[in-house]
Design a protein around this motif. Structure first.
Motif, PDB file in Angstrom:
ATOM      1  N   GLU A  40      -8.889   2.461  13.896  1.00  0.00           N
ATOM      2  CA  GLU A  40      -9.115   3.353  14.021  1.00  0.00           C
ATOM      3  C   GLU A  40     -10.072   4.545  13.571  1.00  0.00           C
ATOM      4  O   GLU A  40     -11.108   5.561  14.151  1.00  0.00           O
ATOM      5  CB  GLU A  40      -8.076   4.039  14.886  1.00  0.00           C
ATOM      6  N   ALA A  41      -9.497   4.609  12.728  1.00  0.00           N
ATOM      7  CA  ALA A  41      -9.820   6.127  11.408  1.00  0.00           C
ATOM      8  C   ALA A  41     -10.780   6.004  11.352  1.00  0.00           C
ATOM      9  O   ALA A  41     -11.233   6.418  10.665  1.00  0.00           O
ATOM     10  CB  ALA A  41      -8.647   5.917  10.701  1.00  0.00           C
ATOM     11  N   THR A  42     -11.227   4.561  10.839  1.00  0.00           N
ATOM     12  CA  THR A  42     -12.486   4.448  10.042  1.00  0.00           C
ATOM     13  C   THR A  42     -13.978   3.937  10.792  1.00  0.00           C
ATOM     14  O   THR A  42     -15.067   3.914  10.517  1.00  0.00           O
ATOM     15  CB  THR A  42     -12.381   3.331   9.487  1.00  0.00           C
ATOM     16  N   ALA A  43     -13.320   4.260  11.934  1.00  0.00           N
ATOM     17  CA  ALA A  43     -14.194   4.032  13.549  1.00  0.00           C
ATOM     18  C   ALA A  43     -14.517   5.506  13.757  1.00  0.00           C
ATOM     19  O   ALA A  43     -15.706   5.142  14.870  1.00  0.00           O
ATOM     20  CB  ALA A  43     -13.556   3.205  14.839  1.00  0.00           C
ATOM     21  N   LEU A  44     -14.446   5.990  13.700  1.00  0.00           N
ATOM     22  CA  LEU A  44     -14.020   7.636  14.279  1.00  0.00           C
ATOM     23  C   LEU A  44     -15.686   8.132  14.002  1.00  0.00           C
ATOM     24  O   LEU A  44     -16.080   8.181  12.732  1.00  0.00           O
ATOM     25  CB  LEU A  44     -13.458   8.561  13.678  1.00  0.00           C
ATOM     26  N   GLN A  45     -16.729   8.670  15.850  1.00  0.00           N
ATOM     27  CA  GLN A  45     -17.702   9.221  14.785  1.00  0.00           C
ATOM     28  C   GLN A  45     -17.149  10.760  14.760  1.00  0.00           C
ATOM     29  O   GLN A  45     -16.602  11.357  15.114  1.00  0.00           O
ATOM     30  CB  GLN A  45     -18.190   9.291  16.023  1.00  0.00           C
ATOM     31  N   VAL A  46     -18.249  11.470  14.114  1.00  0.00           N
ATOM     32  CA  VAL A  46     -18.825  13.314  14.676  1.00  0.00           C
ATOM     33  C   VAL A  46     -17.739  13.515  15.618  1.00  0.00           C
ATOM     34  O   VAL A  46     -17.252  14.548  15.937  1.00  0.00           O
ATOM     35  CB  VAL A  46     -19.575  13.677  14.045  1.00  0.00           C
ATOM     36  N   ARG A  47     -18.450  13.062  16.555  1.00  0.00           N
ATOM     37  CA  ARG A  47     -18.078  13.692  17.720  1.00  0.00           C
ATOM     38  C   ARG A  47     -16.455  13.157  18.535  1.00  0.00           C
ATOM     39  O   ARG A  47     -16.391  13.950  19.524  1.00  0.00           O
ATOM     40  CB  ARG A  47     -18.980  12.947  18.939  1.00  0.00           C
ATOM     41  N   ASP A  48     -15.745  12.390  17.509  1.00  0.00           N
ATOM     42  CA  ASP A  48     -14.690  12.228  18.269  1.00  0.00           C
ATOM     43  C   ASP A  48     -14.211  13.654  17.590  1.00  0.00           C
ATOM     44  O   ASP A  48     -12.457  13.573  18.498  1.00  0.00           O
ATOM     45  CB  ASP A  48     -14.118  11.252  17.665  1.00  0.00           C
ATOM     46  N   LEU A  49     -14.249  14.170  16.828  1.00  0.00           N
ATOM     47  CA  LEU A  49     -13.709  15.355  16.457  1.00  0.00           C
ATOM     48  C   LEU A  49     -14.000  16.921  17.003  1.00  0.00           C
ATOM     49  O   LEU A  49     -14.979  17.045  16.773  1.00  0.00           O
ATOM     50  CB  LEU A  49     -13.637  15.697  14.626  1.00  0.00           C
ATOM     51  N   ASP A  50     -12.549  17.429  17.109  1.00  0.00           N
ATOM     52  CA  ASP A  50     -12.924  18.331  18.577  1.00  0.00           C
ATOM     53  C   ASP A  50     -11.915  19.951  17.346  1.00  0.00           C
ATOM     54  O   ASP A  50     -10.526  19.767  16.985  1.00  0.00           O
ATOM     55  CB  ASP A  50     -11.765  18.294  19.684  1.00  0.00           C
ATOM     56  N   VAL A  51     -13.150  20.376  16.602  1.00  0.00           N
ATOM     57  CA  VAL A  51     -12.499  20.960  16.290  1.00  0.00           C
ATOM     58  C   VAL A  51     -11.394  22.458  15.843  1.00  0.00           C
ATOM     59  O   VAL A  51     -10.739  22.845  15.982  1.00  0.00           O
ATOM     60  CB  VAL A  51     -14.037  21.634  14.878  1.00  0.00           C
ATOM     61  N   ALA A  53      -9.667  21.910  19.324  1.00  0.00           N
ATOM     62  CA  ALA A  53      -8.396  21.829  20.091  1.00  0.00           C
ATOM     63  C   ALA A  53      -7.657  21.705  18.427  1.00  0.00           C
ATOM     64  O   ALA A  53      -6.695  21.205  18.872  1.00  0.00           O
ATOM     65  CB  ALA A  53      -9.049  21.219  20.970  1.00  0.00           C
ATOM     66  N   GLY A  54      -8.349  20.626  17.976  1.00  0.00           N
ATOM     67  CA  GLY A  54      -7.582  20.708  16.408  1.00  0.00           C
ATOM     68  C   GLY A  54      -7.128  19.452  16.394  1.00  0.00           C
ATOM     69  O   GLY A  54      -5.945  18.903  16.632  1.00  0.00           O
ATOM     70  N   VAL A  55      -8.128  18.441  17.087  1.00  0.00           N
ATOM     71  CA  VAL A  55      -7.531  16.908  17.871  1.00  0.00           C
ATOM     72  C   VAL A  55      -9.200  15.482  17.768  1.00  0.00           C
ATOM     73  O   VAL A  55     -10.127  16.281  17.855  1.00  0.00           O
ATOM     74  CB  VAL A  55      -7.986  16.912  19.330  1.00  0.00           C
TER      75      VAL A  55
END
Length: 200
Positions: A40-51, A53-55
């Motif tokens: 899951e961690a290595t499949a995260l894309q840029v759009r999956d990070l909400d800076v 909201a810290g999520v």
């Protein structure tokens, strides 16, 4: 009750983190504070990070398929989840996302490619363990067990740990970490605080 897995102590993790190739330290920080699976961690894309909201939003994972490793849905229905991160981890990840296309992978190899587990373990994980003087049988998945164990030992509610791990049911969490939940029952025993009054 499932067999207990080896986990890092906090001191071991600190030594291991410092021994890790700096490029991969954000990945380690994410694994230990989120409880996310390696795939899951290595499949995260840029759009999956909400800076703001810290999520991070877990929406996909690497899986073994007939043609090798492929990108697919998370392991369980509850695997699709939002995981809140500490501010210092968000601060580490934010520069990795800045100015990049939303579909790019957030965490990559030094050459900008997908992080392959076998390559990472042999070239970076094992050497860092050795440099840190750690001889336990610890794998990237051990970071997930370590997160859950630390959280439960600190009194985090099992339901919260279940959500962050993406377990389909609380039963899975309870079975896997029964020894820690048993230890936590001391707080429940003490909270009742009842004894028969003298002469009762």
């Amino acid at each position: 009750v499932e067999e207990e897995k080896d986990i890092f102590t906090r001191t071991e993790w600190d030594r291991f983190y410092r021994a890790m190739t700096p490029h991969f330290q954000p990945l380690l920080a994410l694994l230990i504070t989120s409880g996310a699976r390696w795939g899951e961690a290595t499949a995260l894309q840029v759009r999956d990070l909400d800076v703001d909201a810290g999520v991070i939003h877990v929406r996909r994972a690497w899986k073994k398929g007939a043609q090798g490793v492929v990108l697919g849905a998370p392991k369980t229905q509850r695997g699709r989840r939002a995981i809140m991160l500490p501010d210092h981890v968000v601060a580490m990840l934010a520069p990795l996302a800045a100015g990049r296309p939303p579909e790019d992978f957030l965490l990559t190899s030094p050459t900008g490619r997908v992080i392959h587990r076998t390559n990472f373990v042999e070239r970076h994980w094992k050497p860092a363990l050795a440099a840190a003087g750690i001889t336990k049988d610890l794998s990237p998945h051990s970071a997930r067990h370590t997160f859950a164990s630390w959280a439960l030992m600190e009194g985090v509610a099992p339901q919260i740990v279940q959500h962050r791990l993406g377990h389909e049911s609380l039963e899975t969490t309870s079975r896997r970490y029964a020894h820690l939940l048993l230890d936590a029952q001391r707080a429940a025993v003490d909270a009742i605080g009842w004894e028969p009054s003298p002469g009762a």
